[in-house]
Design a protein around this motif. Structure first.
Motif, PDB file in Angstrom:
ATOM      1  N   LYS A   7       0.804  -1.220   0.000  1.00 50.10           N
ATOM      2  CA  LYS A   7       0.000   0.000   0.000  1.00 50.10           C
ATOM      3  C   LYS A   7       0.841   1.277   0.000  1.00 50.10           C
ATOM      4  O   LYS A   7       0.418   2.303  -0.537  1.00 50.10           O
ATOM      5  CB  LYS A   7      -0.923  -0.033   1.216  1.00 50.10           C
ATOM      6  CG  LYS A   7      -1.867   1.112   1.327  1.00 50.10           C
ATOM      7  CD  LYS A   7      -2.756   0.939   2.539  1.00 50.10           C
ATOM      8  CE  LYS A   7      -3.580   2.163   2.802  1.00 50.10           C
ATOM      9  NZ  LYS A   7      -4.431   2.006   3.962  1.00 50.10           N
ATOM     10  N   ASP A   8       2.020   1.223   0.582  1.00 51.94           N
ATOM     11  CA  ASP A   8       2.815   2.436   0.774  1.00 51.94           C
ATOM     12  C   ASP A   8       3.878   2.658  -0.288  1.00 51.94           C
ATOM     13  O   ASP A   8       4.726   3.525  -0.122  1.00 51.94           O
ATOM     14  CB  ASP A   8       3.466   2.403   2.161  1.00 51.94           C
ATOM     15  CG  ASP A   8       2.427   2.357   3.267  1.00 51.94           C
ATOM     16  OD1 ASP A   8       1.348   2.951   3.101  1.00 51.94           O
ATOM     17  OD2 ASP A   8       2.683   1.704   4.296  1.00 51.94           O
ATOM     18  N   ASP A  31     -12.688   8.401  -2.805  1.00 51.58           N
ATOM     19  CA  ASP A  31     -12.701   7.125  -3.529  1.00 51.58           C
ATOM     20  C   ASP A  31     -13.097   7.328  -4.986  1.00 51.58           C
ATOM     21  O   ASP A  31     -12.508   6.727  -5.889  1.00 51.58           O
ATOM     22  CB  ASP A  31     -13.655   6.127  -2.859  1.00 51.58           C
ATOM     23  CG  ASP A  31     -13.112   5.576  -1.547  1.00 51.58           C
ATOM     24  OD1 ASP A  31     -11.913   5.765  -1.260  1.00 51.58           O
ATOM     25  OD2 ASP A  31     -13.909   4.963  -0.808  1.00 51.58           O
ATOM     26  N   LYS A  72     -10.132   8.770  -6.820  1.00 48.46           N
ATOM     27  CA  LYS A  72      -9.119   7.742  -7.090  1.00 48.46           C
ATOM     28  C   LYS A  72      -9.544   6.870  -8.265  1.00 48.46           C
ATOM     29  O   LYS A  72      -8.744   6.548  -9.137  1.00 48.46           O
ATOM     30  CB  LYS A  72      -8.892   6.854  -5.856  1.00 48.46           C
ATOM     31  CG  LYS A  72      -8.145   7.515  -4.735  1.00 48.46           C
ATOM     32  CD  LYS A  72      -8.007   6.526  -3.580  1.00 48.46           C
ATOM     33  CE  LYS A  72      -7.522   7.158  -2.315  1.00 48.46           C
ATOM     34  NZ  LYS A  72      -7.485   6.195  -1.201  1.00 48.46           N
ATOM     35  N   ASP A  99      -8.713   1.325   0.404  1.00 50.51           N
ATOM     36  CA  ASP A  99      -7.479   0.917  -0.289  1.00 50.51           C
ATOM     37  C   ASP A  99      -7.705  -0.257  -1.239  1.00 50.51           C
ATOM     38  O   ASP A  99      -6.771  -0.853  -1.727  1.00 50.51           O
ATOM     39  CB  ASP A  99      -6.376   0.596   0.718  1.00 50.51           C
ATOM     40  CG  ASP A  99      -6.622  -0.688   1.495  1.00 50.51           C
ATOM     41  OD1 ASP A  99      -7.754  -1.230   1.447  1.00 50.51           O
ATOM     42  OD2 ASP A  99      -5.684  -1.162   2.154  1.00 50.51           O
ATOM     43  N   LYS A 100      -8.988  -0.564  -1.517  1.00 45.20           N
ATOM     44  CA  LYS A 100      -9.319  -1.687  -2.399  1.00 45.20           C
ATOM     45  C   LYS A 100      -9.923  -1.177  -3.712  1.00 45.20           C
ATOM     46  O   LYS A 100     -10.854  -0.379  -3.711  1.00 45.20           O
ATOM     47  CB  LYS A 100     -10.320  -2.620  -1.714  1.00 45.20           C
ATOM     48  CG  LYS A 100     -10.759  -3.796  -2.557  1.00 45.20           C
ATOM     49  CD  LYS A 100     -11.789  -4.614  -1.790  1.00 45.20           C
ATOM     50  CE  LYS A 100     -12.416  -5.678  -2.661  1.00 45.20           C
ATOM     51  NZ  LYS A 100     -13.481  -6.386  -1.940  1.00 45.20           N
ATOM     52  N   GLY A 113      -1.362   3.964  -1.764  1.00 46.84           N
ATOM     53  CA  GLY A 113      -2.690   3.981  -1.181  1.00 46.84           C
ATOM     54  C   GLY A 113      -3.566   2.815  -1.603  1.00 46.84           C
ATOM     55  O   GLY A 113      -4.668   2.658  -1.089  1.00 46.84           O
ATOM     56  N   ILE A 114      -3.106   1.992  -2.536  1.00 48.92           N
ATOM     57  CA  ILE A 114      -3.886   0.838  -2.994  1.00 48.92           C
ATOM     58  C   ILE A 114      -3.286  -0.421  -2.371  1.00 48.92           C
ATOM     59  O   ILE A 114      -2.131  -0.746  -2.606  1.00 48.92           O
ATOM     60  CB  ILE A 114      -3.893   0.720  -4.532  1.00 48.92           C
ATOM     61  CG1 ILE A 114      -4.398   2.015  -5.191  1.00 48.92           C
ATOM     62  CG2 ILE A 114      -4.709  -0.490  -4.971  1.00 48.92           C
ATOM     63  CD1 ILE A 114      -5.805   2.417  -4.798  1.00 48.92           C
ATOM     64  N   GLY A 115      -4.075  -1.121  -1.563  1.00 51.50           N
ATOM     65  CA  GLY A 115      -3.599  -2.312  -0.874  1.00 51.50           C
ATOM     66  C   GLY A 115      -4.057  -3.611  -1.512  1.00 51.50           C
ATOM     67  O   GLY A 115      -3.455  -4.660  -1.284  1.00 51.50           O
TER      68      GLY A 115
END
Length: 183
Positions: free
Chosen positions: A8-9, A52, A55, A80-81, A106-108
């Motif tokens: 994510k980071d 969201d 994004k 983050d999904k 930011g996307i996990g």
């Protein structure tokens, strides 16, 4: 394909400024007066939903900039999904969309619900580790470091240079060339 986890980071920034909105949620209240409970809660949720949507729009635009598309391509973000829906022409397009979505800060995770018009064997996703190079990864998967260009080409247009990889990034190793390899 299913649900894929990403670091994510790490990754590219989506290039959106979530603080660029008018400060509607921070309306000034006269001192000594509390904000009513009914209006205090929806503002953060509405801000989250707006972030969201931004994004998702940024990801969709990124897909178009990279020349990746699909029929009725849907991009939904919840925290983050990312969830991808629609139909693509090939397994390669599917895997590139998943990687392009997931390799962003930011996307996990990416929930891949894409359908493929011409089903093919799935490729392998490889997590880049500190000290990795495309040559080192090619040696691991193909037994020949000089075949790094196959990995580079499989990850275009996301990679513009063979030296552009970073720890935590996921790379695509196509199924037809990943014979006998282990990630």
């Amino acid at each position: 394909m299913g649900l894929f986890q990403f670091a994510k980071d790490v990754g590219r920034k989506l290039g959106i400024d979530l603080n660029a909105h008018p400060q509607q949620q921070q309306q000034a209240q006269p001192q000594g007066q509390a904000r009513p409970a009914a209006t205090a809660q929806p503002a953060p949720q509405a801000a989250h939903e707006d972030a969201d949507r931004q994004k998702a729009a940024a990801l969709y635009q990124l897909f178009q900039q990279m020349g990746l598309k699909g029929d009725d391509l849907g991009v939904r973000v919840d925290g983050d999904k990312v969830t991808l829906t629609g139909k693509v022409q090939s397994q390669e397009e599917r895997e590139k969309l998943v990687l392009l979505a997931g390799n962003n800060q930011g996307i996990g995770s990416v929930d891949d619900q894409l359908q493929v018009a011409k089903p093919e064997p799935q490729g392998t996703f490889y997590d880049v580790k500190p000290g990795d190079t495309l040559s080192k990864i090619a040696k691991q998967f193909y037994g020949d470091a000089n075949k790094y260009n196959q990995i580079f080409e499989a990850n275009r247009p996301m990679l513009k240079s063979a030296d552009e990889i970073y720890p935590g990034q996921k790379l695509r190793i196509p199924a037809q060339v990943a014979v006998g390899a282990h990630a």
